[in-house]
Scaffold this active site. Structure first.
Site, mmCIF file in Angstrom:
data_model
loop_
_atom_site.group_PDB
_atom_site.id
_atom_site.type_symbol
_atom_site.label_atom_id
_atom_site.label_comp_id
_atom_site.label_asym_id
_atom_site.label_seq_id
_atom_site.Cartn_x
_atom_site.Cartn_y
_atom_site.Cartn_z
ATOM 1 N N GLU A 151 17.285 21.600 -12.669
ATOM 2 C CA GLU A 151 18.237 21.201 -11.591
ATOM 3 C C GLU A 151 17.714 21.475 -10.574
ATOM 4 O O GLU A 151 16.586 21.889 -10.270
ATOM 5 C CB GLU A 151 19.319 22.879 -11.638
ATOM 6 N N LYS A 192 17.099 23.223 -6.753
ATOM 7 C CA LYS A 192 16.488 25.082 -6.181
ATOM 8 C C LYS A 192 17.263 24.947 -5.091
ATOM 9 O O LYS A 192 16.576 24.120 -4.764
ATOM 10 C CB LYS A 192 15.146 25.450 -6.886
ATOM 11 N N ARG A 206 21.955 33.787 -3.661
ATOM 12 C CA ARG A 206 22.464 34.210 -5.074
ATOM 13 C C ARG A 206 23.383 34.642 -4.666
ATOM 14 O O ARG A 206 23.470 36.376 -4.042
ATOM 15 C CB ARG A 206 21.595 35.055 -5.855
ATOM 16 N N GLU A 211 25.180 30.078 -5.689
ATOM 17 C CA GLU A 211 23.634 30.229 -4.882
ATOM 18 C C GLU A 211 24.927 29.535 -3.102
ATOM 19 O O GLU A 211 25.143 28.411 -3.314
ATOM 20 C CB GLU A 211 23.216 29.304 -4.694
ATOM 21 N N PHE A 264 26.946 27.005 -10.680
ATOM 22 C CA PHE A 264 25.645 26.525 -11.729
ATOM 23 C C PHE A 264 26.312 26.880 -13.417
ATOM 24 O O PHE A 264 25.542 26.389 -14.668
ATOM 25 C CB PHE A 264 24.095 26.663 -11.350
ATOM 26 N N GLU A 312 13.326 22.942 -2.547
ATOM 27 C CA GLU A 312 12.273 24.009 -2.873
ATOM 28 C C GLU A 312 11.989 23.510 -4.074
ATOM 29 O O GLU A 312 10.772 23.593 -3.938
ATOM 30 C CB GLU A 312 13.584 25.023 -2.656
ATOM 31 N N LYS A 340 15.538 24.551 -17.051
ATOM 32 C CA LYS A 340 16.892 25.530 -18.000
ATOM 33 C C LYS A 340 17.029 25.404 -19.557
ATOM 34 O O LYS A 340 17.028 23.801 -19.929
ATOM 35 C CB LYS A 340 18.186 26.476 -17.583
ATOM 36 N N LYS A 389 11.481 28.215 -13.027
ATOM 37 C CA LYS A 389 11.320 27.666 -11.137
ATOM 38 C C LYS A 389 9.802 26.580 -11.127
ATOM 39 O O LYS A 389 9.233 27.342 -11.646
ATOM 40 C CB LYS A 389 11.690 28.553 -10.473
ATOM 41 N N LYS A 438 8.312 24.593 -8.176
ATOM 42 C CA LYS A 438 8.192 24.868 -6.117
ATOM 43 C C LYS A 438 6.581 24.878 -6.027
ATOM 44 O O LYS A 438 6.208 25.480 -6.765
ATOM 45 C CB LYS A 438 9.404 25.676 -5.624
#
Length: 946
Positions: free
Chosen positions: A295, A297, A302, A355, A397, A457, A462, A479, A481
């Site tokens: 997905e 970011k 949040r 988010e 999400f 970002e 997941k 994550k 990045k």
């Protein structure tokens, strides 16, 4: 989909039963009683501690005061502690007063009828300059009130009770919302005046703390919760609501089960967070079982949305349980988000994990969250929402609760299926984050490349079948990045260890050091102390000196909070847990009583001089203070272990060395030092191995930092190696039963004791000599790399034993040294270059401001002469090659299409690497001007482009 209300009804019935029993049998106590029995006693313990008057351990004293209070409440008031909790933990209370320091001070000045700009008003506004470390604004204000007003004499039956005060505060919260947040409205408030004229000075002090949402208990919230009920702290982290905790946990003998520590509809909880790993894509894929969702970011905030009673009641909570319902809407007909929610008509209750980002409706793009921080403050009022062409966009999400049933134990793919069934997106208002199912490394690279090409970002991976774990940071969500070139990873929360006072103080900051402890007993899943129990505190190690980014106000705040805690360097610090390198600050402070600062750095300085200056073995280059972390203490600051992991996960380059560069492959470098590590493993046990050091005595003063592998070898390990090879240890050099010629003093750090021995004429040997002796199988003659601090005569002898490349004349080199020498590329002009280290203090000179920056200037009209000159004038370089740049500055109005083209060129590098890449940052020209204005490289976050 679960049956409507099935599970929910039972839960409400159970809660109803507990509510009937959580009652008080006595009238509400006076607020003065709460101040005297709890707040004042806690402050007195702090006074005893500061003045060394304690007769018991300080923790025991705190628990004694708090336990006595909770017992007194149960026996004299009842089982419902909620009225008191709202005042004891005001920062956890849902009421919003919108009162800051300045607002309260101006209102108090109006109450005292002081003339505008009077000396007293100025003193109060600048209170941090005069207040001691332990003095809060509330106490400072009361001291000024005492000078001008006599203490109100209130009859017992007219005192303000706890219930009275809660009622007043409820009304004040409504007033502050409806009538505005100005100090004039507060000064003219009947409620405010009623409290100030009906309270003793002691009550006023804690009343001001409550208005400011300060902590009357300091950092002892957990002690109060534990004394009231053993599950209260855990339950509060799940529900984030004092009333729910008080009503449910009134009987300490009734414990909660695992089912109780799950999502409660309408109550905020701590969400699951993603982990950032410094490993290859291959390792990441293995961790996720090669079956995962990818997905984008999102760069936002949040948010969890609680939807109840078919949308007639909606709540929006942030990650830290801040209630934003008034901002986004409390039902399907109000707000900027709630009125766009389109759920299936059969959905009665649900909780969505989301988010919130900012959407530019004119350009149809998502804006970086950092760009709209200032406008986000305006969005706190209804008038400031949905203006200036951008508005909030809710990206959903996950669904975690549905019609009375919690879904956290369902696999992620199943929760995604439910989400798509129940939610119909509304374009540019409420959308579901898109995801793709992946099973190989190539898909990770392509997804990251695509995300970076549009200015995102990064991405989040997941695990396909992962369950949702509340209040955790799980490896099931990872994550990815990029790290920006010229930046050292994440921000670090460092502890203040020392300072060099001057016109602009330089602050020495450090890391917490601990060692892992092997657990003999299983660790309970819900045990909060499991992590603490697996780590043993070792101390603090110095890392860097920071002066940039600290405002005058922050300097004053640091001075105020550390007043009376500084020691001159003549006084020896507690060496058992404070480790400095050769750089010792003029003043030091016990880190356990100190502050935490959030630091951002451009990169690491790994030069030999830095290795010796700081106990961490290196330092930060271009360090910049972001803020003082009021919510952190020494136990929660950045650790040496986290720092080492961050370093090992990235190829941080050396800075500041003008010596000939030795280019050694990573594989060869690890081979060279493997035998030293092997030696450590072989000699870890105290069994006899050889007689190399027979007849020799060793005084070991410090750990040893391996400069090649960036690994620390502990002092105890060095001692074990020596003993295992025939050497004997001594504990001091004063009392001795040996020949002085047989003594070897070993150290790699300029500790206080080491410096003392140097002054007395002793030569200090580096621990490297010990390990080189083991590699050679005999006692070696000293070479320059073995000399930590030697007399000039001995150093001259040492240099005669090696050639210009460090190759020894008088001993055979081993295969690892041979591998090192044959793989090096020696600069042919090395002999003409002086053997000096770059002094990072030169970075304070304006001409070196952009030293190390290679800038690509992006402009549509090529009118970049001014910006090019500024970069050059302050020590940077301008390049026309994007591939060689470590920073992109956008000059003037550049089309979004051109910006996206540059991003695509940068992101194309992703596919060529096996790890998350390091890429040049892209900022607006405002960054350049602000750096010059502040004479430091400011953080890039607020200058990034959409």
């Amino acid at each position: 989909m679960a049956d409507e209300g099935g599970l929910e009804t039972g839960a409400h019935d159970e809660l109803k039963g507990t509510e009937e029993q959580a009652v008080n049998f006595a009238p509400s106590p006076d607020f003065l009683w709460l101040c005297e029995q709890l707040f004042a006693k806690i402050d007195h313990v702090q006074f005893e501690r500061a003045n060394n008057l304690l007769t018991k351990p300080v923790t025991a004293r705190y628990y004694e005061v708090i336990s006595n209070f909770t017992t007194l409440w149960r026996t004299t008031v009842g089982n419902n502690i909620y009225p008191a909790l709202r005042l004891i933990l005001p920062y956890r209370d849902r009421r919003v007063f919108n009162i800051k320091d300045y607002t309260l001070i101006k209102a108090i000045c109006a109450f005292l009828k002081l003339p505008k700009d009077s000396s007293t008003e100025k003193k109060l506004i600048n209170w941090k300059q005069d207040a001691g470390r332990s003095v809060r604004l509330s106490k400072f204000c009361v001291e000024e009130i005492k000078k001008r007003r006599s203490e109100p004499q209130i009859d017992r039956n007219e005192r303000i009770t706890i219930d009275d005060l809660n009622g007043y505060l409820d009304q004040l919260a409504i007033e502050r919302t409806e009538q505005g947040r100005s100090f004039k409205n507060l000064a003219n408030s009947d409620i405010m005046n009623k409290c100030l004229t009906s309270m003793t000075f002691l009550e006023m002090q804690y009343f001001f703390d409550i208005l400011l949402k300060n902590r009357p208990l300091g950092g002892h919230e957990h002690k109060l919760l534990n004394c009231w009920h053993p599950d209260a702290q855990d339950y509060l982290s799940v529900v984030s609501d004092l009333e729910t905790v008080a009503k449910r946990l009134w009987d300490p003998s009734q414990r909660l089960g695992n089912q109780d520590l799950k999502i409660n509809i309408g109550l905020a909880f701590a969400p699951q967070l993603a982990t950032k790993l410094h490993v290859s894509y291959q390792k990441i894929g293995e961790k996720l079982g090669w079956d995962f969702f990818i997905e984008e970011k999102m760069d936002g905030e949040r948010i969890q949305m609680h939807y109840t009673n078919f949308g007639s009641d909606i709540k929006f909570y942030s990650r830290r349980a801040t209630d934003y319902t008034y901002l986004y809407g409390n039902n399907l007909k109000t707000g900027t988000l709630a009125n766009f929610i389109n759920l299936n008509k059969n959905v009665k209750d649900c909780v969505l994990d989301c988010e919130v980002v900012t959407f530019d409706s004119n350009n149809k793009i998502v804006l970086p969250f950092g760009m709209v921080k200032s406008s986000a403050k305006n969005m706190l009022s209804q008038d400031g929402i949905d203006t200036q062409g951008f508005h909030p966009l809710l990206m959903v999400f996950d669904v975690l609760y549905l019609n009375g049933a919690t879904l956290v134990d369902l696999p992620y793919y199943k929760r995604r299926e439910y989400l798509k069934q129940i939610l119909t997106p509304t374009a540019h208002r409420i959308e579901i984050i898109k995801s793709i199912r992946a099973n190989d490394e190539q898909m990770i690279k392509k997804s990251l490349e695509k995300a970076l090409s549009v200015g995102s970002e990064g991405i989040i991976l997941k695990r396909y079948d992962s369950r949702y774990v509340i209040a955790s940071r799980s490896d099931d969500w990872i994550k990815i990045k990029p790290e920006y070139l010229e930046q050292f990873g994440e921000n670090m929360d460092l502890v203040l260890m020392g300072r060099d006072p001057s016109k602009k103080d330089s602050l020495m900051l450090g890391l917490l050091d601990y060692e892992e402890v092997i657990q003999d007993s299983p660790i309970m899943v819900n045990s909060q102390s499991s992590e603490e129990n697996s780590q043993r505190f070792r101390g603090f190690v110095s890392l860097c000196i920071i002066a940039n980014g600290i405002s005058n106000e922050e300097y004053k705040e640091i001075d105020r909070k550390t007043k009376g805690l500084w020691n001159d360097s003549e006084k020896i610090p507690p060496l058992e847990y404070m480790k400095f390198g050769s750089k010792v600050p003029r003043q030091w402070i016990d880190p356990k009583k100190s502050l935490i600062l959030e630091i951002k750095a451009r990169s690491l300085d790994n030069t030999r001089s830095s290795e010796r200056k700081f106990a961490a073995g290196c330092t930060l280059f271009g360090g910049y203070c972001r803020q003082i972390r009021e919510d952190k203490n020494w136990k929660t600051c950045y650790t040496l272990q986290e720092f080492e992991r961050a370093k090992s996960g990235n190829n941080w380059r050396k800075r500041g060395s003008s010596k000939p560069q030795k280019v050694i492959s990573k594989k060869r470098r690890y081979n060279i030092i493997s035998s030293v590590n092997k030696a450590l493993e072989d000699f870890a046990e105290l069994e006899h191995r050889s007689d190399i050091f027979d007849g020799m005595y060793f005084y070991v003063l410090s750990d040893y930092f391996d400069g090649v592998k960036r690994k620390r070898i502990k002092k105890s390990e060095i001692q074990k190696v020596i003993v295992a090879n025939g050497g004997q240890l001594v504990q001091n050099v004063i009392t001795r039963n040996y020949n002085l010629n047989d003594l070897r003093i070993i150290s790699s750090r300029n500790t206080v004791e080491c410096n003392s021995l140097i002054v007395r004429g002793y030569d200090i040997i580096s621990p490297k000599w010990v390990f080189d002796c083991l590699l050679s199988g005999k006692i070696m003659k000293l070479e320059p790399s073995h000399c930590f601090n030697f007399s000039k005569q001995l150093m001259d002898y040492a240099y005669k034993r090696i050639d210009q490349y460090g190759d020894p004349y008088e001993r055979d080199i081993n295969k690892y040294e041979w591998s090192s020498l044959t793989s090096e590329k020696i600069c042919t002009t090395a002999k003409q270059q002086p053997d000096v280290q770059f002094d990072n203090s030169l970075m304070d000179v304006p001409h070196f401001l952009f030293h190390g920056r290679i800038v690509f200037l992006l402009s549509d009209n090529n009118n970049i002469q001014k910006e090019s000159f500024m970069v050059d004038a302050y020590g940077g370089k301008v390049t026309n090659e994007l591939s060689s740049a470590n920073l992109v500055i956008v000059v003037g109005a550049v089309t979004q299409r051109r910006i996206n083209d540059i991003r695509k060129q940068i992101s194309s590098e992703v596919i060529k690497q096996d790890h998350p890449p390091r890429i040049p940052d892209m900022v607006s020209e405002g960054w350049l001007y602000d750096c010059i204005k502040q004479n430091t490289q400011v953080a890039e976050d607020n200058y990034r482009l959409p």
